[in-house]
Design a protein around this motif. Sequence first.
Motif, PDB file in Angstrom:
ATOM      1  N   GLY A  10       0.853  -1.198   0.000  1.00 39.00           N
ATOM      2  CA  GLY A  10       0.000   0.000   0.000  1.00 39.00           C
ATOM      3  C   GLY A  10       0.879   1.233   0.000  1.00 39.00           C
ATOM      4  N   LEU A  11       1.077   1.810  -1.176  1.00 37.90           N
ATOM      5  CA  LEU A  11       1.996   2.942  -1.286  1.00 37.90           C
ATOM      6  C   LEU A  11       1.237   4.256  -1.478  1.00 37.90           C
ATOM      7  CD1 LEU A  11       4.771   1.181  -3.420  1.00 37.90           C
ATOM      8  CD2 LEU A  11       4.778   1.602  -0.950  1.00 37.90           C
ATOM      9  N   GLY A  12       0.170   4.407  -0.705  1.00 36.63           N
ATOM     10  CA  GLY A  12      -0.526   5.698  -0.642  1.00 36.63           C
ATOM     11  C   GLY A  12       0.341   6.657   0.167  1.00 36.63           C
ATOM     12  N   VAL A  13      -0.216   7.795   0.545  1.00 36.98           N
ATOM     13  CA  VAL A  13       0.597   8.798   1.244  1.00 36.98           C
ATOM     14  C   VAL A  13       1.131   8.252   2.568  1.00 36.98           C
ATOM     15  CG1 VAL A  13       0.636  11.139   2.151  1.00 36.98           C
ATOM     16  CG2 VAL A  13      -0.810  10.610   0.212  1.00 36.98           C
ATOM     17  N   MET A  14       0.263   7.581   3.331  1.00 32.30           N
ATOM     18  CA  MET A  14       0.712   7.020   4.620  1.00 32.30           C
ATOM     19  C   MET A  14       1.817   5.980   4.387  1.00 32.30           C
ATOM     20  SD  MET A  14      -0.734   8.132   7.439  1.00 32.30           S
ATOM     21  CE  MET A  14      -0.711   6.841   8.689  1.00 32.30           C
ATOM     22  N   GLY A  15       1.584   5.092   3.415  1.00 34.86           N
ATOM     23  CA  GLY A  15       2.557   4.042   3.109  1.00 34.86           C
ATOM     24  C   GLY A  15       3.887   4.635   2.670  1.00 34.86           C
ATOM     25  N   GLN A  16       3.831   5.632   1.804  1.00 34.74           N
ATOM     26  CA  GLN A  16       5.073   6.260   1.314  1.00 34.74           C
ATOM     27  C   GLN A  16       5.843   6.913   2.458  1.00 34.74           C
ATOM     28  OE1 GLN A  16       4.796   8.873  -2.061  1.00 34.74           O
ATOM     29  NE2 GLN A  16       3.318   7.565  -3.093  1.00 34.74           N
ATOM     30  N   ASN A  17       5.123   7.627   3.290  1.00 29.73           N
ATOM     31  CA  ASN A  17       5.807   8.310   4.389  1.00 29.73           C
ATOM     32  C   ASN A  17       6.399   7.315   5.391  1.00 29.73           C
ATOM     33  OD1 ASN A  17       5.247  10.704   3.220  1.00 29.73           O
ATOM     34  ND2 ASN A  17       3.785  11.423   4.735  1.00 29.73           N
ATOM     35  N   LEU A  18       5.678   6.234   5.620  1.00 30.31           N
ATOM     36  CA  LEU A  18       6.230   5.208   6.514  1.00 30.31           C
ATOM     37  C   LEU A  18       7.473   4.576   5.892  1.00 30.31           C
ATOM     38  CD1 LEU A  18       3.149   3.368   8.023  1.00 30.31           C
ATOM     39  CD2 LEU A  18       4.997   4.439   9.313  1.00 30.31           C
ATOM     40  N   ALA A  19       7.423   4.373   4.575  1.00 29.79           N
ATOM     41  CA  ALA A  19       8.583   3.794   3.876  1.00 29.79           C
ATOM     42  C   ALA A  19       9.805   4.684   4.091  1.00 29.79           C
ATOM     43  CB  ALA A  19       8.273   3.648   2.386  1.00 29.79           C
ATOM     44  N   MET A  73      -0.552  -1.308   4.620  1.00 28.59           N
ATOM     45  CA  MET A  73      -1.073   0.035   4.851  1.00 28.59           C
ATOM     46  C   MET A  73      -2.149   0.310   3.809  1.00 28.59           C
ATOM     47  SD  MET A  73       0.248   1.209   7.554  1.00 28.59           S
ATOM     48  CE  MET A  73      -0.480   2.814   7.483  1.00 28.59           C
ATOM     49  N   VAL A  74      -3.230  -0.437   3.920  1.00 25.59           N
ATOM     50  CA  VAL A  74      -4.327  -0.285   2.958  1.00 25.59           C
ATOM     51  C   VAL A  74      -5.603   0.020   3.739  1.00 25.59           C
ATOM     52  CG1 VAL A  74      -3.304  -1.801   1.207  1.00 25.59           C
ATOM     53  CG2 VAL A  74      -4.741  -2.793   2.965  1.00 25.59           C
ATOM     54  N   PRO A  75      -6.625   0.590   3.083  1.00 19.18           N
ATOM     55  CA  PRO A  75      -7.846   0.927   3.823  1.00 19.18           C
ATOM     56  C   PRO A  75      -8.451  -0.299   4.522  1.00 19.18           C
ATOM     57  CG  PRO A  75      -7.876   1.938   1.648  1.00 19.18           C
ATOM     58  CD  PRO A  75      -6.701   1.004   1.675  1.00 19.18           C
ATOM     59  N   ALA A  76      -9.029  -0.047   5.678  1.00 19.70           N
ATOM     60  CA  ALA A  76      -9.641  -1.134   6.453  1.00 19.70           C
ATOM     61  C   ALA A  76     -10.816  -1.719   5.685  1.00 19.70           C
ATOM     62  CB  ALA A  76     -10.104  -0.596   7.800  1.00 19.70           C
ATOM     63  N   GLY A  77     -11.174  -2.942   6.035  1.00 16.97           N
ATOM     64  CA  GLY A  77     -12.344  -3.569   5.416  1.00 16.97           C
ATOM     65  C   GLY A  77     -11.944  -4.422   4.230  1.00 16.97           C
ATOM     66  N   GLU A  78     -12.689  -4.240   3.127  1.00 18.58           N
ATOM     67  CA  GLU A  78     -12.505  -5.126   1.964  1.00 18.58           C
ATOM     68  C   GLU A  78     -11.085  -5.078   1.399  1.00 18.58           C
ATOM     69  OE1 GLU A  78     -15.468  -4.491  -1.070  1.00 18.58           O
ATOM     70  OE2 GLU A  78     -17.078  -4.828   0.395  1.00 18.58           O
ATOM     71  N   ALA A  79     -10.498  -3.885   1.360  1.00 20.92           N
ATOM     72  CA  ALA A  79      -9.156  -3.752   0.767  1.00 20.92           C
ATOM     73  C   ALA A  79      -8.134  -4.550   1.590  1.00 20.92           C
ATOM     74  CB  ALA A  79      -8.758  -2.289   0.686  1.00 20.92           C
ATOM     75  N   THR A  80      -8.258  -4.499   2.909  1.00 23.38           N
ATOM     76  CA  THR A  80      -7.341  -5.260   3.766  1.00 23.38           C
ATOM     77  C   THR A  80      -7.552  -6.756   3.557  1.00 23.38           C
ATOM     78  OG1 THR A  80      -7.293  -3.481   5.377  1.00 23.38           O
ATOM     79  CG2 THR A  80      -6.683  -5.661   6.183  1.00 23.38           C
ATOM     80  N   GLU A  81      -8.823  -7.149   3.512  1.00 24.38           N
ATOM     81  CA  GLU A  81      -9.161  -8.561   3.303  1.00 24.38           C
ATOM     82  C   GLU A  81      -8.555  -9.039   1.974  1.00 24.38           C
ATOM     83  OE1 GLU A  81     -11.067  -9.563   5.899  1.00 24.38           O
ATOM     84  OE2 GLU A  81     -11.016 -11.646   5.295  1.00 24.38           O
ATOM     85  N   ALA A  82      -8.732  -8.214   0.948  1.00 24.81           N
ATOM     86  CA  ALA A  82      -8.236  -8.586  -0.386  1.00 24.81           C
ATOM     87  C   ALA A  82      -6.707  -8.673  -0.387  1.00 24.81           C
ATOM     88  CB  ALA A  82      -8.703  -7.556  -1.421  1.00 24.81           C
ATOM     89  N   ASP A  99      -1.095  -5.764  10.048  1.00 26.59           N
ATOM     90  CA  ASP A  99      -2.122  -4.870   9.511  1.00 26.59           C
ATOM     91  C   ASP A  99      -2.014  -3.535  10.239  1.00 26.59           C
ATOM     92  OD1 ASP A  99      -4.359  -3.526   8.674  1.00 26.59           O
ATOM     93  OD2 ASP A  99      -5.805  -4.873   9.641  1.00 26.59           O
ATOM     94  N   GLY A 100      -1.596  -2.501   9.513  1.00 27.60           N
ATOM     95  CA  GLY A 100      -1.415  -1.176  10.123  1.00 27.60           C
ATOM     96  C   GLY A 100      -2.557  -0.227   9.840  1.00 27.60           C
ATOM     97  N   GLY A 101      -3.661  -0.745   9.295  1.00 27.93           N
ATOM     98  CA  GLY A 101      -4.811   0.130   9.004  1.00 27.93           C
ATOM     99  C   GLY A 101      -5.723   0.267  10.207  1.00 27.93           C
ATOM    100  N   ASN A 102      -6.796   1.024  10.018  1.00 25.56           N
ATOM    101  CA  ASN A 102      -7.763   1.203  11.113  1.00 25.56           C
ATOM    102  C   ASN A 102      -8.810   0.092  11.073  1.00 25.56           C
ATOM    103  OD1 ASN A 102      -6.889   3.455  12.564  1.00 25.56           O
ATOM    104  ND2 ASN A 102      -7.829   4.893  11.131  1.00 25.56           N
ATOM    105  N   SER A 103      -8.360  -1.142  11.244  1.00 23.98           N
ATOM    106  CA  SER A 103      -9.288  -2.279  11.159  1.00 23.98           C
ATOM    107  C   SER A 103     -10.127  -2.418  12.416  1.00 23.98           C
ATOM    108  CB  SER A 103      -8.504  -3.578  10.950  1.00 23.98           C
ATOM    109  OG  SER A 103      -7.943  -3.609   9.675  1.00 23.98           O
ATOM    110  N   HIS A 104     -11.295  -3.030  12.235  1.00 19.69           N
ATOM    111  CA  HIS A 104     -12.133  -3.338  13.396  1.00 19.69           C
ATOM    112  C   HIS A 104     -11.445  -4.456  14.180  1.00 19.69           C
ATOM    113  CE1 HIS A 104     -15.495  -4.351  15.926  1.00 19.69           C
ATOM    114  NE2 HIS A 104     -16.190  -3.333  15.434  1.00 19.69           N
TER     115      HIS A 104
END
Length: 467
Positions: A10-19, A73-82, A99-104
Amino acid sequence: MAQQQFGLVGLGVMGQNLALNIERNGFTVVGYDRDPQKVEMVKARMAGKNIQAFANGAEFIAALNPPRSILLMVPAGEATEAAINELLPYLVPGDVLIDGGNSHFQDTIRRGKTLTSRGIRFIGTGISGGEEGALKGPCIMPGGDPEAYRLVEPVFTKIAAKVDGEPCCAYMGTGGAGHFVKTTHNGIEYGIMQLICEIYDFFRRGLGLSTPQVREIFNEWNRAELGSFLLEISALVLGKMDPETGQPLVDLVLDTAGQKGTGKWTAQTALDLGVPVPTLAAAVEARILSGLKGERVAASKVLPGPAGPLGDGRDELIAVVRKAFYLGMLACYAQGMALMREADKEYGFGLNYEAIARIWRGGCIIRARMLEEIRQAFGREPELVNLLLAPEFAPAVREGQAALRQFVQAAQQAGVPVICSAATLAYYDSYRSERLPANLLQAQRDHFGAHTYRRIDKEGVFHTNWS
Ligand code: 6PG
């Protein structure tokens, strides 16, 4: 010796900054995103750094030596599952998936069981601090497999924010502990944000202050006992001018709030566990009410209320609101901590409230000066039932309750809604009431449903024909 590798999906903004943060701290990052554009962006932005990026899952996995540590570092829910399902066929026993997302937290518990049965070590971690935190040092709340945590601890503690030299990262507990603590963090975040918004609204509409005046007050408060990230950024936001109109930009922002769900989960879980969190729940309601923009506009033309700002006592009221806010903020932490205590009983996480307060002091959205005293309170009394009872806060609670009463009254008199502040006062008054009207409630229940009741003067269970 080869540098320790760290996989990042997951190389969105959060992922990139963590990298960038992980690499800066001496580790090699191997990144993966399904979106080739993001991969190209990373390659361009991070050229010359110890960061590789792939748009192909198999190549990504092949670049990592087992046992792998992979942070999602992907959105919680379906994207994390996938993402988990996509990686799973490639993973081998001993690999660590994080899993570093905001998962339930319930999803995290379920995923932990499934992955463990396949030999994959799973960590569910809360990561707070937004984009800037990800880059400079977030607060990290990991939970799950304790052995796996030991493997990633050097990376996590290095990249985390530091307060007094201590990393804002600690193992929270088993199963979904990390995500539960993060969800509660967000519930508290919602509460404090709404309290600030109510004060802003009261100052503007109730006292007739200008946006720059409110900003000044927030800045002043932020320098002392109320010092906190959320107050600081609120002052910053109030100071931002719109280049087009020359007005404070905040005055031009549409007044309907969004939410991704973690605040709601906090309230839902609290209801499930039977823990009162009225301030946190009211903050969710306030966001929902804000969304009824069309209805509110129509109702504003029909429903009456008091006229205009309050006349006198501005300076005195500002000083009162300062003390009221302190108690409001404390109540947010108190309710969150009480919720975690109950969840800990139910789920057996093994939470340590002193450690939670300690790591929340830096990097995260709810960092605040008072967390040092909260940490001390739990350090002294790990089984503290409710923060409002901690001797550390006795003077602030004594003064704060009188101030909160005065603030809520003044706001109500001016017709300014203070849903969170009023809920906090009701929570405080309920909590300190030796006797509540639940006697009548029990009698009502017994009247229409024969639900029975107990008496204060003798043992036993009773039913009465009340008619
Ligand atoms: C953080 C934040 C972050 C985000 C939440 C809340 O700790 O860094 O809590 O996780 O802001 O998703 O977002 P909503 O307000 O959209 O629910």
